[in-house]
Motif scaffolding. Structure first.
Motif, PDB file in Angstrom:
ATOM      1  N   TYR A  74      58.283 -26.003 -10.012  1.00 19.36           N
ATOM      2  CA  TYR A  74      57.931 -24.758  -9.300  1.00 19.36           C
ATOM      3  C   TYR A  74      56.314 -24.397  -9.575  1.00 19.36           C
ATOM      4  O   TYR A  74      55.879 -23.680  -9.019  1.00 19.36           O
ATOM      5  N   HIS A  75      55.835 -24.867 -10.826  1.00 25.34           N
ATOM      6  CA  HIS A  75      54.459 -24.718 -11.213  1.00 25.34           C
ATOM      7  C   HIS A  75      53.581 -25.726 -10.362  1.00 25.34           C
ATOM      8  O   HIS A  75      52.401 -25.585 -10.699  1.00 25.34           O
ATOM      9  N   CYS A  76      54.089 -26.686  -9.813  1.00 26.29           N
ATOM     10  CA  CYS A  76      53.159 -27.815  -9.266  1.00 26.29           C
ATOM     11  C   CYS A  76      52.269 -27.330  -8.261  1.00 26.29           C
ATOM     12  O   CYS A  76      50.967 -27.798  -8.355  1.00 26.29           O
ATOM     13  N   ALA A  77      52.466 -26.627  -7.460  1.00 23.97           N
ATOM     14  CA  ALA A  77      51.471 -25.943  -6.435  1.00 23.97           C
ATOM     15  C   ALA A  77      50.384 -25.323  -7.169  1.00 23.97           C
ATOM     16  O   ALA A  77      49.242 -25.294  -6.527  1.00 23.97           O
ATOM     17  N   THR A  78      50.654 -24.695  -8.045  1.00 25.82           N
ATOM     18  CA  THR A  78      49.722 -23.752  -8.688  1.00 25.82           C
ATOM     19  C   THR A  78      48.684 -24.538  -9.535  1.00 25.82           C
ATOM     20  O   THR A  78      47.540 -24.305  -9.550  1.00 25.82           O
ATOM     21  N   PRO A  83      46.982 -29.800  -8.327  1.00 25.84           N
ATOM     22  CA  PRO A  83      46.450 -29.970  -7.121  1.00 25.84           C
ATOM     23  C   PRO A  83      46.461 -31.463  -6.596  1.00 25.84           C
ATOM     24  O   PRO A  83      46.618 -32.196  -5.750  1.00 25.84           O
ATOM     25  N   GLU A  84      45.838 -32.195  -7.889  1.00 25.27           N
ATOM     26  CA  GLU A  84      45.897 -33.777  -7.546  1.00 25.27           C
ATOM     27  C   GLU A  84      47.150 -34.235  -7.377  1.00 25.27           C
ATOM     28  O   GLU A  84      47.352 -35.459  -6.630  1.00 25.27           O
ATOM     29  N   LEU A  85      48.214 -33.942  -8.209  1.00 28.51           N
ATOM     30  CA  LEU A  85      49.633 -34.569  -8.012  1.00 28.51           C
ATOM     31  C   LEU A  85      50.157 -34.227  -6.521  1.00 28.51           C
ATOM     32  O   LEU A  85      50.659 -35.103  -6.079  1.00 28.51           O
ATOM     33  N   THR A  86      50.167 -32.954  -6.233  1.00 30.89           N
ATOM     34  CA  THR A  86      50.585 -32.659  -4.914  1.00 30.89           C
ATOM     35  C   THR A  86      49.992 -33.112  -3.754  1.00 30.89           C
ATOM     36  O   THR A  86      50.732 -33.434  -2.694  1.00 30.89           O
ATOM     37  N   GLU A  87      48.876 -33.730  -3.993  1.00 29.81           N
ATOM     38  CA  GLU A  87      48.245 -34.205  -2.701  1.00 29.81           C
ATOM     39  C   GLU A  87      48.639 -35.528  -2.709  1.00 29.81           C
ATOM     40  O   GLU A  87      48.828 -36.090  -1.641  1.00 29.81           O
ATOM     41  N   VAL A  88      49.094 -36.434  -3.760  1.00 26.16           N
ATOM     42  CA  VAL A  88      49.984 -37.556  -3.999  1.00 26.16           C
ATOM     43  C   VAL A  88      51.256 -37.501  -3.488  1.00 26.16           C
ATOM     44  O   VAL A  88      51.820 -38.400  -2.554  1.00 26.16           O
ATOM     45  N   LEU A  89      51.949 -36.306  -3.904  1.00 26.28           N
ATOM     46  CA  LEU A  89      53.199 -36.277  -3.792  1.00 26.28           C
ATOM     47  C   LEU A  89      53.529 -34.992  -2.982  1.00 26.28           C
ATOM     48  O   LEU A  89      53.929 -33.866  -3.669  1.00 26.28           O
ATOM     49  N   PRO A  90      53.151 -34.769  -1.763  1.00 25.46           N
ATOM     50  CA  PRO A  90      53.263 -33.471  -1.090  1.00 25.46           C
ATOM     51  C   PRO A  90      54.514 -32.475  -1.245  1.00 25.46           C
ATOM     52  O   PRO A  90      54.514 -31.503  -1.530  1.00 25.46           O
ATOM     53  N   GLU A  91      55.845 -33.326  -1.374  1.00 23.77           N
ATOM     54  CA  GLU A  91      56.989 -32.527  -1.374  1.00 23.77           C
ATOM     55  C   GLU A  91      56.983 -31.549  -2.807  1.00 23.77           C
ATOM     56  O   GLU A  91      57.588 -30.730  -2.737  1.00 23.77           O
ATOM     57  N   PHE A  92      56.318 -31.977  -3.728  1.00 30.90           N
ATOM     58  CA  PHE A  92      56.399 -31.317  -4.917  1.00 30.90           C
ATOM     59  C   PHE A  92      55.492 -29.710  -4.768  1.00 30.90           C
ATOM     60  O   PHE A  92      55.686 -28.870  -5.570  1.00 30.90           O
ATOM     61  N   ALA A  93      54.848 -29.683  -3.773  1.00 32.16           N
ATOM     62  CA  ALA A  93      54.315 -28.460  -3.596  1.00 32.16           C
ATOM     63  C   ALA A  93      55.273 -27.279  -3.076  1.00 32.16           C
ATOM     64  O   ALA A  93      55.116 -26.149  -2.983  1.00 32.16           O
ATOM     65  N   PHE A 133      47.942 -39.018 -14.284  1.00 31.55           N
ATOM     66  CA  PHE A 133      48.773 -38.438 -15.085  1.00 31.55           C
ATOM     67  C   PHE A 133      48.042 -37.836 -16.336  1.00 31.55           C
ATOM     68  O   PHE A 133      48.679 -37.041 -16.954  1.00 31.55           O
ATOM     69  N   ASP A 134      47.150 -38.064 -16.733  1.00 29.73           N
ATOM     70  CA  ASP A 134      46.388 -37.537 -17.718  1.00 29.73           C
ATOM     71  C   ASP A 134      45.825 -36.258 -17.374  1.00 29.73           C
ATOM     72  O   ASP A 134      46.057 -35.186 -18.155  1.00 29.73           O
ATOM     73  N   LEU A 135      45.560 -36.062 -16.121  1.00 27.44           N
ATOM     74  CA  LEU A 135      45.104 -34.601 -15.869  1.00 27.44           C
ATOM     75  C   LEU A 135      46.637 -33.858 -15.698  1.00 27.44           C
ATOM     76  O   LEU A 135      46.576 -32.743 -16.166  1.00 27.44           O
ATOM     77  N   VAL A 136      47.621 -34.232 -15.150  1.00 27.19           N
ATOM     78  CA  VAL A 136      48.903 -33.825 -15.137  1.00 27.19           C
ATOM     79  C   VAL A 136      49.430 -33.367 -16.625  1.00 27.19           C
ATOM     80  O   VAL A 136      49.837 -32.201 -16.698  1.00 27.19           O
ATOM     81  N   ASN A 137      49.135 -34.035 -17.442  1.00 29.59           N
ATOM     82  CA  ASN A 137      49.172 -33.913 -18.944  1.00 29.59           C
ATOM     83  C   ASN A 137      48.594 -32.690 -19.237  1.00 29.59           C
ATOM     84  O   ASN A 137      49.073 -31.818 -20.020  1.00 29.59           O
ATOM     85  N   GLN A 138      47.198 -32.718 -19.164  1.00 24.55           N
ATOM     86  CA  GLN A 138      46.311 -31.825 -19.716  1.00 24.55           C
ATOM     87  C   GLN A 138      46.778 -30.481 -19.078  1.00 24.55           C
ATOM     88  O   GLN A 138      46.624 -29.490 -19.936  1.00 24.55           O
ATOM     89  N   GLN A 139      46.901 -30.359 -17.898  1.00 23.88           N
ATOM     90  CA  GLN A 139      47.377 -28.937 -17.128  1.00 23.88           C
ATOM     91  C   GLN A 139      48.818 -28.571 -17.572  1.00 23.88           C
ATOM     92  O   GLN A 139      48.775 -27.484 -17.989  1.00 23.88           O
ATOM     93  N   ASP A 140      49.828 -29.432 -17.942  1.00 24.40           N
ATOM     94  CA  ASP A 140      50.999 -29.097 -18.397  1.00 24.40           C
ATOM     95  C   ASP A 140      50.867 -28.582 -19.626  1.00 24.40           C
ATOM     96  O   ASP A 140      51.458 -27.564 -20.055  1.00 24.40           O
TER      97      ASP A 140
END
Length: 389
Positions: free
Chosen positions: A222-226, A229-239, A340-347
């Protein structure tokens, strides 16, 4: 396959039981003190982390006889090593004489024995007592009887898993069962040959947040689009807010113009040879309670291990695993690691934001889960029931 396909079913391992329904759209979360109470944390250490199988170390970190690492499992310090036959061993880091910590170092190589620094009681690589001052004058001290206490240990996916309980739960039902429930079968993970991969990068994160907040964050998108941004660019359905791991066997599909699971969507490295057509260009996420997040992509695997130290303090070790020849080639892995390092830091930043106000009087009753987060209630109920008695 898309997340709206009729053949997709929710993963039963994350839907144990419904939470308290406030309305059709909202379910009550855990109360605030579940995330900061020292008493609750102590119960979780005893009844969850000291009862279940915990992924402790990468097997290659203790590859040779006498290599060792010390690991904190719940309230227990363990020595994880290999004997002269290269068989994995796990010992409680407690001398049988007066209870001193035998090993204070985090790791070491080529040990012939483990010696307590207090009175020099010495144990071999199978934990047997082999020497102590004046031991020959004390024939009633059994060498095996007064050896180091052992913990249960298993090797799987190239990691050493330990359980400090006297009666461990079934490894097949719990650890392997979590993978089976998520992917639909155990054979699916075999295609990645995780045990044969090598660590291309390891990052240790010091997170000032409760371990449950980290699990809950990993389970939902639910938080992915917020914040991703890098992850949802690779995996659009996560948005769209639906977590891929909610559905049995579903992997989030790469975007149409995406070539690899990299920070800019460019080509990654050599694909894992066993990955099937159905697994190619897809991302699969698996939660293995209580401390593992497993992320599967066509050319590498990312595995997180969590070690809670306090109600508001968790160490997360993250390994990026690649084919041995890729690691040995010296090819630049930065683009693959950076995503995923960015994803981890954001999370983790988001988890720390939540942790900082869990003791607010306005969060005393907790918050709410919206429909795309309802499956989190299963995890929260499981964590609550585990310490209920």
């Amino acid at each position: 396959m898309t997340v709206t396909d009729e053949n997709l079913k929710p993963d039963p391992s994350i839907l144990d039981s419904p939470g308290e329904h406030i309305s059709d759209s909202l379910i009550r979360t855990l109360p605030g003190d579940a995330y900061y109470s020292q008493e609750i944390f102590a119960q979780e250490q005893e009844k969850i982390f000291e009862k279940m199988w915990i992924c402790a170390v990468r097997a290659s970190d203790v590859a040779k006889p006498g290599d060792f690492k010390t690991v904190q499992i719940g309230r227990e310090s363990l020595i994880i090593s290999r004997n002269r036959k290269k068989e994995p061993r796990a010992f409680f880091n407690v001398c049988r004489h007066r209870g001193a910590k035998v090993c204070s170092e985090e790791s070491g190589t080529g040990k012939r024995s483990f010696q307590c620094p207090y009175h020099a009681w010495t144990y071999d690589l199978d934990g047997k007592l082999i020497a102590a001052p004046n031991l020959t004058k004390m024939p009633d001290i059994g060498r095996d009887e007064y050896g180091l206490h052992k913990a249960h240990i298993r090797e799987w996916l190239g990691y050493l898993w330990v359980c400090v309980s006297d009666e461990p739960p079934s490894f097949e039902d719990t650890v392997m069962g979590a993978v089976r429930s998520r992917l639909g079968d155990i054979e699916s993970i075999d295609h990645y040959e995780v045990q044969n991969l090598e660590v291309g990068k390891r990052i240790v994160y010091d997170v000032k947040a409760n371990w449950k907040l980290i699990v809950e964050n990993f389970m939902e998108c639910y938080h992915c689009a917020t914040i991703h941004p890098e992850l949802t660019e690779v995996l659009p359905e996560f948005a769209d807010g639906l977590a891929a791991q909610f559905f049995v066997g579903h992997g989030a599909e790469f975007g149409e113009d995406i070539k690899g699971f990299t920070v800019d969507g460019s080509d990654g490295v050599d694909k894992l040879p066993g990955v099937t057509e159905d697994q190619d260009r897809r991302y699969f996420a698996v939660t293995i309670r209580p401390n593992v997040f497993l992320n599967l992509v066509p050319d590498h695997v990312i595995l997180h291990r969590m070690f809670p130290l306090a109600p508001d303090h968790t160490i997360v070790e993250c390994d990026w695993l690649f084919l041995p020849e890729v690691v040995e080639s010296g090819v630049d892995l930065e683009k693959s690691v950076k995503l995923f390092d960015l994803v981890n830091q954001q999370d983790f930043e988001a988890c720390e934001l939540c942790q900082s106000v869990t003791n607010s009087k306005k969060y005393r009753q907790g918050g709410v889960l919206v429909p795309s987060e309802h499956h989190i209630a299963g995890f929260q109920n499981w964590a609550t029931e585990a310490i209920a008695d």
